[in-house]
Motif scaffolding. Structure first.
Motif, PDB file in Angstrom:
ATOM      1  N   LYS A  85      43.616  30.665  36.496  1.00 37.34           N
ATOM      2  CA  LYS A  85      43.311  32.023  36.058  1.00 37.34           C
ATOM      3  C   LYS A  85      44.399  32.550  35.118  1.00 37.34           C
ATOM      4  CE  LYS A  85      39.767  32.708  38.934  1.00 37.34           C
ATOM      5  NZ  LYS A  85      39.794  31.416  39.633  1.00 37.34           N
ATOM      6  N   GLY A 118      37.011  38.950  36.641  1.00 35.77           N
ATOM      7  CA  GLY A 118      37.457  40.034  37.500  1.00 35.77           C
ATOM      8  C   GLY A 118      38.211  41.080  36.724  1.00 35.77           C
ATOM      9  N   THR A 119      38.317  42.273  37.285  1.00 36.56           N
ATOM     10  CA  THR A 119      39.034  43.390  36.660  1.00 36.56           C
ATOM     11  C   THR A 119      39.728  44.211  37.737  1.00 36.56           C
ATOM     12  OG1 THR A 119      37.476  43.551  34.806  1.00 36.56           O
ATOM     13  CG2 THR A 119      38.799  45.502  35.297  1.00 36.56           C
ATOM     14  N   LEU A 158      42.120  41.268  44.421  1.00 37.68           N
ATOM     15  CA  LEU A 158      42.326  42.182  43.292  1.00 37.68           C
ATOM     16  C   LEU A 158      42.499  43.633  43.757  1.00 37.68           C
ATOM     17  CD1 LEU A 158      39.946  40.736  40.538  1.00 37.68           C
ATOM     18  CD2 LEU A 158      42.331  40.193  41.030  1.00 37.68           C
TER      19      LEU A 158
END
Length: 348
Positions: A85, A118-119, A158
């Motif tokens: 990632k 993702g965020t 996250l």
């Protein structure tokens, strides 16, 4: 693994074995990460002028893919310890301390899939900038300038776990000790370094440097912290035992990004106002090497095997690959506009 083949069939059809071997080798090369020396992985480049993450094959010196960040804009990038990632904080449309938008997000990019997966939403404008993985706990630490803090994120969920106050504005870059216990931020406008207790999420002290300091790095043994004076061509060397300036190193130009070699012998320094890279011998604490590079060198990344230093050159849209055996530019890699932050995504 190559397919097993009947020996009699091999004797009757020699072309068959050649064909099958070619297919197997081609399949292997498509799935394997590039390899150079003892290092395996991808070079990641934050192309801030294009709002993309560049993925560079270091064996061919080619940017093989760009991933849109869907935001304005990522200045820095960090890779996950397993190399799968990339973490790109979306800073905003201006420079540190200047008027502009205040970024609210961090993108998570799958390097193999080459897409956002993702965020992290900080919920308000914080200008997230420099992300680093904790060397022991695997957590993410991100400078959040507007809040004068470091934000801690669990990369698995996250979720934001907490913050560490820096006590200073414009905490732009971060360095973390090998044991993951201490953090050091360069606070650009105030020209200070904040010393942080990352475990207990506390500010320990603030070290005055000069009005206007840029970037920060640690020696591999965590004995020295380095940051560059932006008013004079010199580098501050801070002793982590005393948290005080030990000495100044004169340089042939104002410094910016710095990175040590893994053996602790050299510190590689970008000098953007003279378009050079300096090599400081950390035994003598003197500049002993200089290399000409394209315009506006920014960030320095030394490859894990210590053989190559990659230097992003903002104005030229290139990354200079410097061979540290002979201190010569081995290759200029075409990246994107505003090439800035660099990271190495290791392959297992």
């Amino acid at each position: 693994m190559l397919p097993s083949i009947n020996r009699a069939a091999m004797n009757r059809c020699p072309k068959l074995i050649v064909s099958l071997m070619s297919i197997a080798l081609a399949s292997f090369s498509l799935n394997a990460a590039p390899t150079i020396g003892s290092a395996k992985g991808w070079l990641l480049v934050a192309n801030k002028g294009e709002h993309t993450l560049g993925i560079v094959d270091p064996t061919t010196y080619t940017q093989v893919a760009v991933v849109p960040e869907d935001g304005v804009t990522g200045h820095e990038v960090a890779a996950s310890p397993d190399g799968t990632k990339a973490y790109v904080p979306i800073y905003g449309d201006s420079g540190v301390g200047k008027p502009g938008t205040d970024g609210t997000l961090m993108r998570v990019i799958d390097i193999a899939a080459r897409k956002i997966v993702g965020t992290v939403d900080f919920g308000k404008g914080v200008r997230p900038h420099c992300a680093m993985a904790g060397p022991k706990n695997g957590l993410l630490y991100i400078t959040t300038e507007i809040d004068n803090s470091i934000t801690i994120i669990d990369p698995k969920t996250l979720k934001i776990l907490g913050t560490v106050p820096t006590g200073q504005p414009e905490s732009h870059m971060l360095a973390i000790t090998r044991d993951g216990k201490r953090g050091y931020t360069s606070n650009v406008g105030p020209g200070t370094i904040s010393v942080l207790d990352l475990e207990n999420q506390k500010l320990i002290r603030t070290i005055p440097i000069v009005p206007g300091a840029q970037r920060i790095s640690l020696s591999p043994d965590d004995h020295w912290v380095f940051t560059s004076d932006q008013s004079e061509p010199r580098l501050a060397v801070v002793d982590t035992k005393t948290d005080a300036i030990s000495q100044w190193i004169p340089m042939p130009g104002k410094g910016y990004g710095t990175a040590p070699t893994p053996d602790g012998h050299w510190l590689v320094v970008a000098l953007p106002n003279v378009n050079k890279v300096a090599g400081i011998n950390l035994e003598t604490m003197k500049v002993e090497k200089t290399v000409d590079v394209p315009r506006t060198p920014q960030e320095v990344l030394v490859r894990p095997d210590g053989l190559v230093a990659y230097v992003s050159c903002d104005a030229s849209k290139q990354v200079a690959a410097i061979n540290l055996k002979d201190w010569k530019v081995e290759k200029l890699i075409d990246a994107g506009r505003g090439a800035d932050g660099l990271a190495w995504a290791a392959a297992k």
